[in-house]
Design a protein around this motif. Sequence first.
Motif, PDB file in Angstrom:
ATOM      1  N   CYS A  71      25.443  53.166  27.339  1.00  0.00           N
ATOM      2  CA  CYS A  71      26.860  52.811  27.238  1.00  0.00           C
ATOM      3  C   CYS A  71      27.202  51.541  28.015  1.00  0.00           C
ATOM      4  O   CYS A  71      28.341  51.055  27.942  1.00  0.00           O
ATOM      5  N   LYS A  72      26.245  51.024  28.796  1.00  0.00           N
ATOM      6  CA  LYS A  72      26.395  49.780  29.560  1.00  0.00           C
ATOM      7  C   LYS A  72      27.413  49.883  30.692  1.00  0.00           C
ATOM      8  O   LYS A  72      27.811  48.872  31.266  1.00  0.00           O
ATOM      9  N   HIS A  73      27.832  51.084  31.028  1.00  0.00           N
ATOM     10  CA  HIS A  73      28.804  51.264  32.107  1.00  0.00           C
ATOM     11  C   HIS A  73      28.106  51.028  33.442  1.00  0.00           C
ATOM     12  O   HIS A  73      27.004  51.509  33.687  1.00  0.00           O
ATOM     13  N   ARG A  74      28.779  50.290  34.322  1.00  0.00           N
ATOM     14  CA  ARG A  74      28.216  50.024  35.643  1.00  0.00           C
ATOM     15  C   ARG A  74      28.143  51.314  36.447  1.00  0.00           C
ATOM     16  O   ARG A  74      29.090  52.100  36.483  1.00  0.00           O
ATOM     17  N   LEU A  75      27.005  51.536  37.101  1.00  0.00           N
ATOM     18  CA  LEU A  75      26.813  52.762  37.860  1.00  0.00           C
ATOM     19  C   LEU A  75      27.439  52.639  39.245  1.00  0.00           C
ATOM     20  O   LEU A  75      27.401  51.580  39.866  1.00  0.00           O
ATOM     21  N   GLY A  85      20.579  61.025  43.178  1.00  0.00           N
ATOM     22  CA  GLY A  85      21.576  60.658  42.188  1.00  0.00           C
ATOM     23  C   GLY A  85      21.251  61.258  40.829  1.00  0.00           C
ATOM     24  O   GLY A  85      22.138  61.784  40.138  1.00  0.00           O
ATOM     25  N   TRP A  86      19.981  61.205  40.454  1.00  0.00           N
ATOM     26  CA  TRP A  86      19.546  61.785  39.179  1.00  0.00           C
ATOM     27  C   TRP A  86      19.731  63.298  39.191  1.00  0.00           C
ATOM     28  O   TRP A  86      20.159  63.895  38.204  1.00  0.00           O
ATOM     29  N   LEU A  87      19.418  63.924  40.321  1.00  0.00           N
ATOM     30  CA  LEU A  87      19.569  65.377  40.418  1.00  0.00           C
ATOM     31  C   LEU A  87      21.042  65.789  40.370  1.00  0.00           C
ATOM     32  O   LEU A  87      21.401  66.778  39.718  1.00  0.00           O
ATOM     33  N   ARG A  94      26.853  59.886  33.748  1.00  0.00           N
ATOM     34  CA  ARG A  94      28.169  60.441  34.058  1.00  0.00           C
ATOM     35  C   ARG A  94      29.206  60.052  33.003  1.00  0.00           C
ATOM     36  O   ARG A  94      30.195  60.777  32.785  1.00  0.00           O
ATOM     37  N   TYR A  95      28.990  58.927  32.325  1.00  0.00           N
ATOM     38  CA  TYR A  95      30.025  58.358  31.470  1.00  0.00           C
ATOM     39  C   TYR A  95      29.817  58.656  29.983  1.00  0.00           C
ATOM     40  O   TYR A  95      30.777  58.872  29.255  1.00  0.00           O
ATOM     41  N   CYS A  96      28.567  58.676  29.520  1.00  0.00           N
ATOM     42  CA  CYS A  96      28.324  58.929  28.098  1.00  0.00           C
ATOM     43  C   CYS A  96      27.497  60.185  27.855  1.00  0.00           C
ATOM     44  O   CYS A  96      27.236  60.551  26.699  1.00  0.00           O
ATOM     45  N   GLN A  97      27.037  60.823  28.943  1.00  0.00           N
ATOM     46  CA  GLN A  97      26.284  62.077  28.874  1.00  0.00           C
ATOM     47  C   GLN A  97      24.933  61.942  28.166  1.00  0.00           C
ATOM     48  O   GLN A  97      24.342  62.949  27.774  1.00  0.00           O
ATOM     49  N   THR A  98      24.458  60.723  28.021  1.00  0.00           N
ATOM     50  CA  THR A  98      23.129  60.516  27.457  1.00  0.00           C
ATOM     51  C   THR A  98      22.064  60.854  28.507  1.00  0.00           C
ATOM     52  O   THR A  98      22.247  60.571  29.688  1.00  0.00           O
ATOM     53  N   ALA A  99      20.974  61.456  28.069  1.00  0.00           N
ATOM     54  CA  ALA A  99      19.917  61.838  29.002  1.00  0.00           C
ATOM     55  C   ALA A  99      19.320  60.603  29.666  1.00  0.00           C
ATOM     56  O   ALA A  99      19.048  59.588  29.013  1.00  0.00           O
ATOM     57  N   SER A 101      16.254  58.804  31.616  1.00  0.00           N
ATOM     58  CA  SER A 101      14.801  58.938  31.612  1.00  0.00           C
ATOM     59  C   SER A 101      14.287  59.538  32.916  1.00  0.00           C
ATOM     60  O   SER A 101      14.762  59.197  34.016  1.00  0.00           O
ATOM     61  N   ILE A 102      13.317  60.425  32.805  1.00  0.00           N
ATOM     62  CA  ILE A 102      12.682  61.028  33.975  1.00  0.00           C
ATOM     63  C   ILE A 102      11.909  59.990  34.780  1.00  0.00           C
ATOM     64  O   ILE A 102      11.525  60.251  35.932  1.00  0.00           O
ATOM     65  N   GLN A 103      11.706  58.815  34.185  1.00  0.00           N
ATOM     66  CA  GLN A 103      10.979  57.757  34.897  1.00  0.00           C
ATOM     67  C   GLN A 103      11.653  57.409  36.223  1.00  0.00           C
ATOM     68  O   GLN A 103      10.965  57.183  37.229  1.00  0.00           O
ATOM     69  N   TYR A 104      12.972  57.386  36.251  1.00  0.00           N
ATOM     70  CA  TYR A 104      13.691  56.944  37.447  1.00  0.00           C
ATOM     71  C   TYR A 104      13.363  57.807  38.669  1.00  0.00           C
ATOM     72  O   TYR A 104      12.914  57.288  39.695  1.00  0.00           O
ATOM     73  N   PRO A 105      13.565  59.119  38.615  1.00  0.00           N
ATOM     74  CA  PRO A 105      13.235  59.910  39.799  1.00  0.00           C
ATOM     75  C   PRO A 105      11.738  59.967  40.083  1.00  0.00           C
ATOM     76  O   PRO A 105      11.330  60.052  41.246  1.00  0.00           O
TER      77      PRO A 105
END
Length: 286
Positions: A71-75, A85-87, A94-99, A101-105
């Motif tokens: 959604c390109k929304h600033r975090l 944050g991911w957990l 938070r904004y578009c409810q898209t999953a 990626s598990i890569q981040y955590p």
Amino acid sequence: MLELSPWVCTAIAGVLGLLVGSFLNVVILRLPERMAASWRSEARDVLELEADDESPLPPGIVREPSHCPYCKHRLSALDNIPLFGWLLLCGRCRYCQTAISIQYPLVELLTGLLSAAIVWKFGIGWPALAGLTFTWTLVALAGIDFRTQLLPDQLTFPLLWLGLLLSLLPLFAGSTAAIIGAAIGYLSLWSVYWLFKLLTGKEGMGYGDFKLLAALGAWMGPTALLPIILLSSLIGALVGGGLIALRKHGRDVPMPFGPFIAAAGWVWFIAGDSLLQTYMQWTGLR
């Protein structure tokens, strides 16, 4: 300080690793996009084509703030807390409810654990600082290669030159060992590449693999190269065989070798002496 409270210093290194891991996620995602944009620009210049003004440049690595890729929304700052944050978001934007990626955590957690292990091994000092730089670069390289099958020169060359410069101290390997290790590291995989290509007509690996092994040779010397190659081949065979068995990876689909070289290089960097001693005792060579 480390002699008085090693657990505190190790914990601090782990937290620092989490923070750096968050930045490494940005590098893993954005550096290949910036490279591709640069290649397209260079190709247009060579072919004398008009510039494509409608295509926006990919976001920079440092200046542009983090945003949702969908959604390109600033975090917000809360969304950007490494791992937690991911957990807290349950793995969704938070904004578009898209999953998300598990890569981040995973990258953040891995970087935190590896950073803690480096400080636990070397204590506080120049070896630890160099080891952290070594570790963070390998994590970035492995992540990029896993996603794109690219090992950027922007990371492999600085790692190589830093290893050679550290040999002047020397910190891990002497100058002679570092130079010979870099040369043998590059030429060994280069020879395998061309032999495989002459026999099969196919490319078994990329040039980035040569440069990565050369960098590891510069950091640890030529004696580390054979164990790293054997260990990376073993890890690759186990991971590749597991993915094929689970039908998550086709037999004809190429698999990047860089992550396995990076993993084997880090393991040998931090535990090579212990592994060698254990092997010699087990085989009765000592």
